[in-house]
Design a protein around this motif. Structure first.
Motif, short mmCIF file in Angstrom:
data_model
loop_
_atom_site.label_atom_id
_atom_site.label_comp_id
_atom_site.label_asym_id
_atom_site.label_seq_id
_atom_site.Cartn_x
_atom_site.Cartn_y
_atom_site.Cartn_z
N GLU A 1 -7.01 3.36 5.81
CA GLU A 1 -7.85 3.32 4.60
C GLU A 1 -7.01 3.43 3.34
OE1 GLU A 1 -10.64 6.48 5.02
OE2 GLU A 1 -11.88 5.39 6.46
N LYS A 2 -6.03 4.32 3.34
CA LYS A 2 -5.18 4.49 2.16
C LYS A 2 -4.30 3.27 1.93
CE LYS A 2 -6.72 8.53 1.21
NZ LYS A 2 -7.65 8.72 0.11
N THR A 3 -3.88 2.60 3.00
CA THR A 3 -3.09 1.38 2.86
C THR A 3 -3.92 0.28 2.22
OG1 THR A 3 -1.83 1.99 4.83
CG2 THR A 3 -1.67 -0.29 4.11
N VAL A 4 -5.16 0.14 2.65
CA VAL A 4 -6.06 -0.86 2.06
C VAL A 4 -6.29 -0.54 0.58
CG1 VAL A 4 -8.42 -1.75 2.08
CG2 VAL A 4 -7.16 -1.47 4.22
N GLU A 5 -6.51 0.74 0.28
CA GLU A 5 -6.72 1.15 -1.11
C GLU A 5 -5.46 0.89 -1.95
OE1 GLU A 5 -7.87 5.17 -3.65
OE2 GLU A 5 -7.88 5.23 -1.46
N LEU A 6 -4.29 1.16 -1.36
CA LEU A 6 -3.04 0.91 -2.07
C LEU A 6 -2.86 -0.57 -2.38
CD1 LEU A 6 -0.29 1.95 -3.13
CD2 LEU A 6 0.60 1.56 -0.82
N GLU A 7 -3.17 -1.44 -1.42
CA GLU A 7 -3.04 -2.87 -1.65
C GLU A 7 -3.99 -3.34 -2.76
OE1 GLU A 7 -0.71 -4.83 -0.44
OE2 GLU A 7 0.09 -3.08 0.59
N THR A 8 -5.20 -2.80 -2.77
CA THR A 8 -6.17 -3.14 -3.82
C THR A 8 -5.65 -2.70 -5.18
OG1 THR A 8 -7.96 -2.86 -2.24
CG2 THR A 8 -8.56 -2.85 -4.56
N LEU A 9 -5.13 -1.49 -5.25
CA LEU A 9 -4.61 -0.99 -6.52
C LEU A 9 -3.37 -1.76 -6.97
CD1 LEU A 9 -5.09 2.83 -6.00
CD2 LEU A 9 -6.38 1.33 -7.50
N LYS A 10 -2.53 -2.18 -6.02
CA LYS A 10 -1.37 -3.00 -6.38
C LYS A 10 -1.80 -4.34 -6.96
CE LYS A 10 2.24 -1.25 -3.32
NZ LYS A 10 3.13 -1.57 -2.18
N ALA A 11 -2.83 -4.94 -6.38
CA ALA A 11 -3.33 -6.22 -6.89
C ALA A 11 -3.91 -6.03 -8.29
CB ALA A 11 -4.38 -6.79 -5.95
#
Length: 108
Positions: free
Chosen positions: A50-60
């Motif tokens: 979940e945190k990896t998905v959130e991190l990718e969203t925030l990076k985008a």
């Protein structure tokens, strides 16, 4: 006397096996459900995903903001964005623009 020795010869190993089974059961239950057991490992993996998905969203989102900020830097201002922001701020319209009036919200 012989009966007690025979009973003792049977009960001592049974008791030791039972005690061993209880100890092994204790450690197996903690290996499954303990603070560092298999269930906790699965939960940690789910949280990491979940945190990896959130991190990718925030990076985008961060990359999008970087791109938008780069367009507004003084050394290379995008003329279209500058014109759009100026028209929006000043409330002006170009003579070649087409304006569509939607009417007032109360009138149908």
């Amino acid at each position: 006397m012989v009966k007690r020795k025979r009973l003792r010869a049977i009960l001592i190993p049974v008791f030791l096996y039972a005690a061993s089974a209880v100890v092994v059961g204790y450690f197996l239950s903690h290996a499954q459900n303990g603070a560092r057991g298999l269930e906790a490992k699965r939960e940690y993996k789910r949280q990491i995903f979940e945190k990896t998905v959130e991190l990718e969203t925030l990076k985008a989102e961060h990359a999008e903001w970087d791109r938008r900020i780069a367009l507004m830097r003084a050394d290379r201002i995008d003329a279209d964005i500058l014109e759009e922001e100026a028209r929006k701020t000043l409330g002006l319209v170009h003579s070649k623009d087409v304006i569509v009036f939607l009417g007032s919200p109360g009138a149908h």
